[in-house]
Structures are given as C-alpha cells and as structure tokens.
Design a protein around this motif. Structure first.
Motif, short mmCIF file in Angstrom:
data_model
loop_
_atom_site.label_atom_id
_atom_site.label_comp_id
_atom_site.label_asym_id
_atom_site.label_seq_id
_atom_site.Cartn_x
_atom_site.Cartn_y
_atom_site.Cartn_z
N UNK A 108 0.80 -1.11 -0.04
CA UNK A 108 0.07 -0.05 0.09
C UNK A 108 0.80 1.14 -0.09
N UNK A 109 2.05 1.06 0.42
CA UNK A 109 2.94 2.28 0.71
C UNK A 109 3.77 2.56 -0.66
N UNK A 110 3.96 1.25 -1.16
CA UNK A 110 4.79 1.39 -2.33
C UNK A 110 6.37 1.21 -2.18
N UNK A 111 7.05 1.21 -3.04
CA UNK A 111 8.91 0.70 -3.06
C UNK A 111 9.44 1.77 -2.17
N UNK A 112 9.27 3.00 -2.76
CA UNK A 112 10.19 4.20 -2.29
C UNK A 112 9.63 4.26 -0.80
N UNK A 113 8.42 4.54 -0.45
CA UNK A 113 8.01 4.99 0.90
C UNK A 113 8.43 3.70 1.82
N UNK A 114 8.48 2.24 1.55
CA UNK A 114 8.69 1.38 1.95
C UNK A 114 10.33 1.22 2.33
N UNK A 115 11.01 1.72 1.42
CA UNK A 115 12.59 1.77 1.68
C UNK A 115 12.98 2.97 2.84
N UNK A 116 12.13 3.92 2.80
CA UNK A 116 12.31 4.95 3.91
C UNK A 116 11.91 4.32 5.11
N UNK A 117 10.97 3.66 5.24
CA UNK A 117 10.24 2.93 6.52
C UNK A 117 11.38 1.89 7.08
N UNK A 118 12.05 1.40 6.17
CA UNK A 118 13.19 0.26 6.52
C UNK A 118 14.38 1.08 7.19
N UNK A 119 15.07 2.34 6.37
CA UNK A 119 16.23 2.97 6.99
C UNK A 119 15.65 3.78 8.41
#
Length: 276
Positions: free
Chosen positions: A193-204
């Motif tokens: 639902x958040x998408x790849x880029x936002x998910x990457x920010x969540x991980x970091x």
C-alpha cells in the motif's frame, strides 16, 4: 526420500531460519545462559522458525503456483502440500514442547512468538496490519531470551522496542522483492500500500531508530556502541538520500543489509544490559 528431505529443508526458508536462530543464541550467551540452555534455545528456535517457513510455503502454495514460483518446493511440485502442512504443525508443537525445558514463562512467550508469525502467514500478510506480527514476534525475542535464564527476568523496555523496530525493517525488506508477484495474487499488505520508495524510507528509519534504542535506551555504555550507532544512522541517512532520488536499487538493499547487521551486532554486544 532424499529428494523429499531436500525439498522440506528448502521450504523451511533456511536463510531467515538460521539467521533468527543464531541471533537468539548469541543474545542468550550474552545474558548468561548455560551451554545446555543455549542448545535447547537454539533447537527450539530452529524448529519454530522452520514451522513458520513450512507453513508459509504450504498456505501460499496456490498463489505461488499462479506466479510460477519455481524457488518454492511446494509450488514447484517437489513437495506435497500435505507433507509441508504436517511438517509445519509437528515442528511448531515440538518447538513449544522443547521450550518447556527453559521454564513456563519462556514457553508462553515462544508460543506467542510462533503464533504471531503463523498469523501473518494465515492472513494478516494481506492486510494493512501486515507488519504487526513482525512487531510482536521480534519484540518478544529478547524477552524469550531473558525468561530462559535459570532466574527468569524481564527484558528491558528498550530491548523490546528495538526488537519490534527490527521486525518492521525485516518485514518491509522481506516483502519488497516480491511486491509485483504479491499484487498479482491479491496480497496487499502495508508495504504494498505504501509502495517501494516509501517502504525503503520505513526500513531505513526503523533501523536507525532501533540502533538509537539499543545504544541510548540503557544509558551510558562503552564507546564502541556509539560508533555503531553513528554508523547505523549514517547508513540510514545515505539510504534516505538515495531513495529521495530514485526507486530502491541493489545498492540501497546492500546498505539496508549492512544497517541490519550493525543493529544485530549492537544488540549482541549489549549483554546483560538486556535485563530490566
């Protein structure tokens, strides 16, 4: 027989299974578990994690077949669905039963850990609550370790928070490579639902927050912990800068893995600071 055994082993998701087991044993050594206790803890976690991997392949078999997942033994026809199901159930029961040797409190916590992970496979993975099982299970991990001591103790709140944050990062990082296949089969968890880029920010962000909790939470500690914190935050910041410019790339995933390893090392070096 050997072919079935090989397919069973691959369906346990051996990489994550061994990694989580190793982390647990290292944390156990840090809080003073005896060699016998470490052996029991390691075997119990190995079985528990194997049950989670097997249940994932069994429950997702039809979806995996729909997208031709040849890396999944059940979907590829190398392992019967019923065999994977039975092995998953037996491994889960054996994991909880073995944990009884470490005391009732550790057993209840480990059962909750496994149950939460199974809940993800059973259905939560397709909802906006998909990260919740990871938050619960990884948050419980330090508690299981401290409860397994001869004199059971609670884990420090900072350790529970750090575990949960690492769980969030693990969930998002695990899902990102399969986003397209998941969408094609109707799986829409939080990362989808958040998408790849936002998910990457969540991980970091989760990794940086976890290392901050590990180092700052217990109060002043050895200088090398602050060096690890600085490295973790720097890796997270670099990921954020790269993500702001483009979609996740292999370099970003390597930086994420490096950040996760730094956090695991910081947690492992915390020793008895894990105790409340």
């Amino acid at each position: 027989m050997l072919r079935t055994a090989s397919a069973l082993a691959r369906s346990t998701h051996p990489g994550p299974t061994v990694a989580v087991t190793a982390i647990t044993v290292i944390l156990g050594a840090g809080v003073g578990l005896s060699p016998g206790q470490l052996l029991v803890l390691g075997l119990a976690f190995l079985l528990g994690q194997a049950s989670v991997g097997l249940s994932n392949d069994w429950i997702d078999a039809d979806r995996d077949r729909a997208v031709a997942r040849t890396d999944k033994p059940v979907a590829a026809g190398q392992l019967d669905d019923a065999v994977a199901r039975n092995a998953a159930i037996i491994a889960a029961i054996a994991a909880v039963a073995l944990t009884l040797l470490l005391g009732p409190a550790a057993t209840v916590a480990h059962a909750a850990f496994i149950g939460s992970a199974w809940a993800y496979n059973v259905g939560l993975k397709s909802t906006w609550l998909s990260a919740l099982p990871y938050v619960v299970s990884f948050g419980l991990l330090p508690l299981i370790v401290t409860l397994a001591r001869s004199e059971p103790a609670l884990a420090s709140p900072w350790a529970l928070i750090a575990g949960s944050l690492l769980g969030v990062s693990a969930h998002f990082a695990n899902v990102l490579p399969d986003l397209d296949d998941d969408r094609a089969t109707g799986v829409r968890g939080l990362p989808h639902r958040l998408g790849r880029r936002t998910s990457g920010f969540v991980i970091a962000g989760s990794l940086a927050a976890a290392s901050t909790s590990i180092v700052v939470g217990p109060g002043p500690g050895p200088a090398f912990l602050y060096v690890g914190l600085a490295l973790s935050v720097a890796l997270a910041a670099l990921c954020a800068v790269l993500l702001a410019r483009a979609e996740p790339t292999r370099l970003i995933f390597r930086l994420i893995i490096a950040g996760a390893l730094v956090n695991v090392l910081l947690l492992a070096l915390s020793g008895e600071r894990l105790l409340a």
